[in-house]
Design a protein around this motif. Structure first.
Motif, PDB file in Angstrom:
ATOM      1  N   GLY A  90       0.821  -1.213   0.000  1.00 49.23           N
ATOM      2  CA  GLY A  90       0.000   0.000   0.000  1.00 49.23           C
ATOM      3  C   GLY A  90       0.855   1.264   0.000  1.00 49.23           C
ATOM      4  N   PRO A  91       0.236   2.394   0.301  1.00 47.77           N
ATOM      5  CA  PRO A  91       0.963   3.665   0.302  1.00 47.77           C
ATOM      6  C   PRO A  91       1.903   3.806   1.498  1.00 47.77           C
ATOM      7  CG  PRO A  91      -1.275   4.002   1.070  1.00 47.77           C
ATOM      8  CD  PRO A  91      -1.178   2.559   0.618  1.00 47.77           C
ATOM      9  N   PRO A 104      -1.968  13.239   4.362  1.00 56.07           N
ATOM     10  CA  PRO A 104      -2.340  14.327   3.455  1.00 56.07           C
ATOM     11  C   PRO A 104      -2.861  15.573   4.179  1.00 56.07           C
ATOM     12  CG  PRO A 104      -3.835  12.467   3.206  1.00 56.07           C
ATOM     13  CD  PRO A 104      -2.758  12.036   4.148  1.00 56.07           C
ATOM     14  N   ASP A 105      -3.337  15.410   5.403  1.00 55.69           N
ATOM     15  CA  ASP A 105      -3.816  16.560   6.171  1.00 55.69           C
ATOM     16  C   ASP A 105      -2.664  17.342   6.800  1.00 55.69           C
ATOM     17  OD1 ASP A 105      -6.472  15.951   5.591  1.00 55.69           O
ATOM     18  OD2 ASP A 105      -6.633  14.635   7.329  1.00 55.69           O
ATOM     19  N   GLN A 106      -1.488  16.724   6.890  1.00 50.07           N
ATOM     20  CA  GLN A 106      -0.295  17.378   7.444  1.00 50.07           C
ATOM     21  C   GLN A 106       0.904  17.059   6.542  1.00 50.07           C
ATOM     22  OE1 GLN A 106       0.118  15.810  11.397  1.00 50.07           O
ATOM     23  NE2 GLN A 106      -1.464  17.127  12.226  1.00 50.07           N
ATOM     24  N   PRO A 107       0.914  17.576   5.307  1.00 53.37           N
ATOM     25  CA  PRO A 107       1.966  17.201   4.355  1.00 53.37           C
ATOM     26  C   PRO A 107       3.373  17.633   4.778  1.00 53.37           C
ATOM     27  CG  PRO A 107       0.631  18.982   3.492  1.00 53.37           C
ATOM     28  CD  PRO A 107      -0.037  18.509   4.745  1.00 53.37           C
ATOM     29  N   ASP A 108       3.493  18.615   5.655  1.00 55.17           N
ATOM     30  CA  ASP A 108       4.810  19.091   6.087  1.00 55.17           C
ATOM     31  C   ASP A 108       5.288  18.418   7.373  1.00 55.17           C
ATOM     32  OD1 ASP A 108       4.920  20.814   3.916  1.00 55.17           O
ATOM     33  OD2 ASP A 108       3.878  22.396   5.012  1.00 55.17           O
TER      34      ASP A 108
END
Length: 70
Positions: A13-14, A20-24
């Motif tokens: 899987g990924p 994605p809600d906290q990409p940083d």
């Protein structure tokens, strides 16, 4: 070995650390194990391809099959 350092299975899987809600958000350094038995690390999770290779699903030597914290 502590529980935090045990191998966690990965099934194609990924990236399990991507949010994605906290990409940083900073990801931890990890070790990865490939289907061919090679172990690499410590690395940043985003530096590797986590999805299984589609040419030979479930049979590529370079599929990530497990990870653990470094």
């Amino acid at each position: 070995m502590s529980a935090a350092r045990e191998w966690v299975p990965h099934h194609g899987g990924p990236n399990p650390f991507h949010d994605p809600d906290q990409p940083d958000r900073e990801e931890p350094d990890i070790m990865i194990r490939y289907r061919n038995g090679r172990v690499f690390g410590p690395i940043q999770p985003a530096s590797r391809r986590w999805a299984a290779w589609t040419v030979r699903p479930g049979r590529s030597d370079w599929d990530i099959v497990a990870w653990r914290l470094a």
